[in-house]
Every structure is written in C-alpha cells, then in structure tokens.
Scaffold this motif. Structure first.
Motif, mmCIF file in Angstrom:
data_model
loop_
_atom_site.group_PDB
_atom_site.id
_atom_site.type_symbol
_atom_site.label_atom_id
_atom_site.label_comp_id
_atom_site.label_asym_id
_atom_site.label_seq_id
_atom_site.Cartn_x
_atom_site.Cartn_y
_atom_site.Cartn_z
ATOM 1 N N MET A 6 1.160 -0.918 -0.176
ATOM 2 C CA MET A 6 -0.210 -0.404 0.069
ATOM 3 C C MET A 6 0.266 0.762 -0.302
ATOM 4 O O MET A 6 0.256 1.684 -0.942
ATOM 5 C CB MET A 6 -0.935 0.319 0.987
ATOM 6 C CG MET A 6 -2.345 -0.628 1.025
ATOM 7 S SD MET A 6 -2.984 0.024 -0.053
ATOM 8 C CE MET A 6 -3.419 1.551 1.273
ATOM 9 N N VAL A 7 2.250 1.540 0.402
ATOM 10 C CA VAL A 7 3.099 3.136 0.710
ATOM 11 C C VAL A 7 3.431 2.496 -0.578
ATOM 12 O O VAL A 7 3.168 3.665 -1.038
ATOM 13 C CB VAL A 7 3.895 2.049 2.208
ATOM 14 C CG1 VAL A 7 5.095 2.543 2.215
ATOM 15 C CG2 VAL A 7 3.376 1.995 3.185
ATOM 16 N N VAL A 8 3.669 1.245 -1.377
ATOM 17 C CA VAL A 8 4.126 1.834 -2.241
ATOM 18 C C VAL A 8 3.955 1.956 -3.125
ATOM 19 O O VAL A 8 4.170 2.830 -4.739
ATOM 20 C CB VAL A 8 4.690 0.575 -3.272
ATOM 21 C CG1 VAL A 8 5.042 0.608 -4.402
ATOM 22 C CG2 VAL A 8 6.478 -0.159 -2.217
ATOM 23 N N MET A 62 13.129 1.230 -7.809
ATOM 24 C CA MET A 62 11.753 2.097 -7.752
ATOM 25 C C MET A 62 11.151 0.731 -6.670
ATOM 26 O O MET A 62 10.906 0.370 -5.520
ATOM 27 C CB MET A 62 10.537 2.533 -8.381
ATOM 28 C CG MET A 62 11.320 4.037 -8.966
ATOM 29 S SD MET A 62 10.407 5.034 -9.436
ATOM 30 C CE MET A 62 11.281 6.531 -10.328
ATOM 31 N N VAL A 63 10.552 -0.287 -7.288
ATOM 32 C CA VAL A 63 9.753 -1.552 -7.475
ATOM 33 C C VAL A 63 10.734 -2.028 -6.476
ATOM 34 O O VAL A 63 9.937 -2.443 -5.056
ATOM 35 C CB VAL A 63 8.905 -1.637 -8.264
ATOM 36 C CG1 VAL A 63 8.509 -3.178 -7.699
ATOM 37 C CG2 VAL A 63 8.881 -2.066 -9.418
ATOM 38 N N GLY A 64 11.560 -2.935 -6.456
ATOM 39 C CA GLY A 64 12.176 -3.660 -5.405
ATOM 40 C C GLY A 64 12.752 -2.305 -4.331
ATOM 41 O O GLY A 64 12.375 -3.227 -2.990
ATOM 42 N N ALA A 114 3.915 1.648 -9.964
ATOM 43 C CA ALA A 114 2.280 1.869 -9.159
ATOM 44 C C ALA A 114 1.443 0.709 -10.260
ATOM 45 O O ALA A 114 0.693 0.344 -9.407
ATOM 46 C CB ALA A 114 1.518 3.018 -9.634
ATOM 47 N N LEU A 115 1.553 0.726 -11.253
ATOM 48 C CA LEU A 115 0.488 -0.737 -12.316
ATOM 49 C C LEU A 115 1.360 -2.318 -11.207
ATOM 50 O O LEU A 115 0.329 -2.730 -10.900
ATOM 51 C CB LEU A 115 0.790 -0.904 -13.496
ATOM 52 C CG LEU A 115 0.917 0.254 -14.240
ATOM 53 C CD1 LEU A 115 0.659 0.441 -15.364
ATOM 54 C CD2 LEU A 115 -0.723 0.264 -14.327
ATOM 55 N N ILE A 116 2.428 -1.970 -11.036
ATOM 56 C CA ILE A 116 2.887 -3.733 -10.414
ATOM 57 C C ILE A 116 2.800 -3.569 -8.901
ATOM 58 O O ILE A 116 2.219 -4.725 -8.319
ATOM 59 C CB ILE A 116 4.545 -3.567 -10.427
ATOM 60 C CG1 ILE A 116 5.157 -3.999 -12.136
ATOM 61 C CG2 ILE A 116 5.297 -4.701 -9.668
ATOM 62 C CD1 ILE A 116 6.570 -4.290 -12.645
#
Length: 302
Positions: A34-36, A73-75, A185-187
């Motif tokens: 949720m944070v990401v 970003m994602v990881g 955001a999509l991931i």
C-alpha cells in the motif's frame, strides 16, 4: 552557489530525509504494498502532465527503463517499506547512505571504474566500520532480515545508475521518472488490493501516504531536476551526505530513536567513508563518460 541554489539544496536535503519517518508511520497501519502503490500512483499522476510530450523517447528505450524502474523503485521501495516495520527510521536512513559505496564496487566489477585508489578503499573500510558501530551502539533491528533488506535496497540503488549509464544516457530524466513511477504503481496495485486494510487507517497514516506521494516523490523530483539544472549534478548529489543526518535527527526527536555516542560515531564513519569512497583522486583513471544517479534519478531517494 546563489541563494536560490542554496534554498533548493536545503529543501532537497530535508525532503529526502523525511521519507523514512513517513514510511515508518505508514507501515504501522498499512502494508508495504500500500505504501509503494500510494506514493508511486500519486507521483505518477502529478508528473505525467509535465512529461507527456517526451514519452516517445522513453518508449524507444522501454526495456532498459523497465529494468531501471525495477531496480530503483519497485524492488527497493517494497524492501524499504517492509524493513521499516522492524527497524527504526534512523537506522534505515543511515543504511541507505551505504548505497554509493556499493555503487563503487558494482562499477568496478562491471568495468565502469578501471581503478580504485587507496583513499577510496579506505573509505570502503571506514563505511563498513560505521555500519558495525551503529549496531553496537544500540541501533538494532528485530532480526537480521530487515538489515539484509536494507542492504538489498542499497544494492538496487547501486546497480540502477549503472543501467542508466550504459543504456539510458539519451532519455530525458523527467519523463523517465514519470514512466518509472507509473510502472511501479501498476506492479504494486494488485498487491495493494490484496492487502487493503479492513479498517480505515488513522489520519497520521493517511497523511504520511499523501506526503510521501506529493512531497517526497512528485515535488521532490521536480525540485531535484531544477537543482541539477541550476547547480549541476555534482553539487546536487551532495544531498546524499545530508539526507541520513536529517533522517537520524527526525527519528530521534519525533519517534524517540536511540542516540548514543557510538551511534553518533557510527553515523560519522558511514558518511565520511561514503565521501572518501566516492571521491576520485588525480591519479585514478576516469570513469568512461557515465552519468551520476542524479543525472537520471537523483541521489538514492527513500
């Protein structure tokens, strides 16, 4: 440095020292996913209108951009948010300061650094000693895994600029950042949906999520690109040495994180070691023309 440049520099030092505190407040009530999702979705919505005219250049380099988004970003943001459920925001900020040291090691391994002088090797040793001092000074985590997560975050921040250096030199920074935030955001969206809170989070948690997206992501990148344009990337990346100090000060003053003489010594060693490890001497071979993290994405941003 003009007064305007100093104001921009000070603003970035503060803005990218705050996320650790906001993430800590958020993960107390919502999931890391949720944070990401919250911060990247808000950041993407704000930045895309400024970047849409240049999106074609990003599409032409879509696979390296995807790799950069995953590594920068994602990881890292998933790992950072999860780690902060088990360690203090102060420790998180100081461990992230280790990222430039790892970046130097990665650059040497893949050939972007031909030679590392004795001064920089000394910096590596000093920085590692500083991390050890932080643990010995009472700044501990609940188990080894959160610390490993933070080191993996630093590894991601270390490798991502090398991808940018080799594959993304021609991609404008602002549209690339907007696209990377959109990818993140999509991931993270399905993971956020699967862990959606059953009760409404408090105003503190919701406010922290909004500030992460608006202040520490969207506005931060806009200001950072302006700082690069006005002060140059070399001066802009110097915020990486100040952000951990801000994170430590906020954690101690607002969340009651421990502050002992050994922790202070450890923080000084980490920052001094990072400075020495990333400082090139005249006798060292220059890195083949490669941008710093700041030229593409900024100093490691929590």
């Amino acid at each position: 440095m003009t007064r305007r440049k100093w104001v921009l520099f000070a603003a970035m030092c503060l803005i990218w020292g705050v996320p650790y505190l906001l993430i800590s407040a958020s993960v107390a009530e919502v999931s890391p996913a949720m944070v990401v999702f919250s911060r990247t979705a808000i950041g993407a919505v704000v930045l895309l209108p400024f970047a849409w005219r240049q999106l074609r250049a990003v599409w032409a380099h879509r696979w390296p951009v995807l790799a950069f988004a995953l590594l920068e970003m994602v990881g890292p943001w998933f790992l950072l948010s999860d780690a902060e459920r088990h360690l203090s925001s102060s420790l998180a900020g100081l461990l992230i300061a280790f990222a430039p040291v790892l970046a130097l090691v990665v650059a040497r391994v893949i050939g972007l650094e031909r030679r590392i002088g004795r001064l920089r090797v000394l910096g590596l040793v000093v920085a590692v000693g500083g991390v050890a001092a932080l643990g010995g000074g009472g700044m501990e985590a609940s188990g080894a895994w959160p610390v490993i997560e933070m080191l993996l975050v630093a590894v991601g921040y270390a490798i991502a600029p090398q991808v940018a250096a080799v594959k993304l030199r021609e991609v404008p920074a602002l549209p690339m950042t907007a696209v990377c935030l959109t990818i993140a955001a999509l991931i993270s969206a399905p993971f956020a949906a699967a862990t959606w809170p059953t009760t409404t989070p408090s105003a503190t948690a919701l406010g922290s999520l909004v500030l992460l997206g608006l202040l520490c992501t969207a506005l931060a990148f806009l200001l950072f690109f302006r700082l690069i344009a006005e002060a140059g990337p070399a001066r802009a990346t110097a915020i990486a040495y100040v952000n951990p100090v801000v994170a430590l000060a906020l954690g101690v003053s607002l969340r009651g994180d421990p502050l002992t003489p050994l922790i202070v010594a450890g923080a000084i060693l980490v920052l001094a070691g990072t400075f020495l490890a990333t400082r090139r001497t005249r006798n060292e071979s220059p890195t083949p023309s490669a941008p710093t993290p700041a030229e593409h994405e900024g100093a490691p941003a929590a």
